[in-house]
Design a protein around this motif. Structure first.
Motif, PDB file in Angstrom:
ATOM      1  N   ALA A  85      44.927  33.425  28.897  1.00  0.00           N
ATOM      2  CA  ALA A  85      46.045  33.824  29.768  1.00  0.00           C
ATOM      3  C   ALA A  85      45.870  33.219  31.160  1.00  0.00           C
ATOM      4  CB  ALA A  85      46.139  35.340  29.837  1.00  0.00           C
ATOM      5  N   ARG A  86      44.639  33.223  31.679  1.00  0.00           N
ATOM      6  CA  ARG A  86      44.378  32.609  32.994  1.00  0.00           C
ATOM      7  C   ARG A  86      44.652  31.113  32.951  1.00  0.00           C
ATOM      8  NH1 ARG A  86      40.027  36.114  32.670  1.00  0.00           N
ATOM      9  NH2 ARG A  86      38.620  34.430  32.034  1.00  0.00           N
ATOM     10  N   GLU A  87      44.208  30.457  31.884  1.00  0.00           N
ATOM     11  CA  GLU A  87      44.418  29.011  31.764  1.00  0.00           C
ATOM     12  C   GLU A  87      45.907  28.668  31.668  1.00  0.00           C
ATOM     13  OE1 GLU A  87      42.276  26.723  32.252  1.00  0.00           O
ATOM     14  OE2 GLU A  87      40.405  27.845  32.081  1.00  0.00           O
ATOM     15  N   ARG A  89      48.421  30.438  32.855  1.00  0.00           N
ATOM     16  CA  ARG A  89      49.043  30.625  34.180  1.00  0.00           C
ATOM     17  C   ARG A  89      48.778  29.420  35.063  1.00  0.00           C
ATOM     18  NH1 ARG A  89      47.328  35.907  33.580  1.00  0.00           N
ATOM     19  NH2 ARG A  89      45.501  35.608  34.905  1.00  0.00           N
ATOM     20  N   PHE A  90      47.581  28.852  34.973  1.00  0.00           N
ATOM     21  CA  PHE A  90      47.211  27.691  35.772  1.00  0.00           C
ATOM     22  C   PHE A  90      47.897  26.424  35.271  1.00  0.00           C
ATOM     23  CE2 PHE A  90      44.311  24.081  36.516  1.00  0.00           C
ATOM     24  CZ  PHE A  90      44.310  24.081  37.899  1.00  0.00           C
ATOM     25  N   PRO A  92      50.717  25.657  32.418  1.00  0.00           N
ATOM     26  CA  PRO A  92      51.618  26.074  31.336  1.00  0.00           C
ATOM     27  C   PRO A  92      51.872  24.995  30.276  1.00  0.00           C
ATOM     28  CG  PRO A  92      52.826  25.832  33.406  1.00  0.00           C
ATOM     29  CD  PRO A  92      51.388  25.611  33.717  1.00  0.00           C
TER      30      PRO A  92
END
Length: 115
Positions: A85-87, A89-90, A92
């Motif tokens: 999820a973090r990746e 967001r960074f 897409p």
């Protein structure tokens, strides 16, 4: 010249299926140059996450291929979900590929030796 992301993902999924294991594209990213994250699921319920290695680790002889690093090892699925999820967001435009296989050593190159 490095393989396009869509070609690399297609090749790795075919190799996994040819061994009798399972692979699935969980998230389709940019076809030409999207970063690729590989989620390896083990039979015991733990997972390992591989992501692109830093460009500083790529040598001239590896040029054209893709080098991955182990981001999480023997982690719970929730930890892998949070990291992905973090990746996303960074970036897409990234790909997420799930591999249900016990051995990935012959599927792609990693920056760390296999343990």
């Amino acid at each position: 010249m490095r393989l396009r992301s869509d070609v690399f993902v297609s090749a790795i999924t075919r190799r996994v299926f040819s061994r009798g294991d399972t692979a699935a594209v969980l998230r389709k990213g940019a076809e030409a140059a999207g970063a690729i994250f590989l989620r390896q699921r083990a039979r015991d319920g733990v997972e390992t996450l591989f992501g692109p290695a830093p460009q500083s680790l790529v040598t001239a002889q590896e040029e054209g291929g893709r080098l991955f690093e182990r981001r999480l090892s023997s982690a719970d699925p929730e930890a892998i979900d949070a990291a992905l999820a973090r990746e996303i967001r960074f970036d897409p435009d990234c790909w997420v590929v799930e591999l249900e296989t016990s051995d990935v050593s012959d599927l792609f190159e990693t920056s760390q030796p296999d343990s």
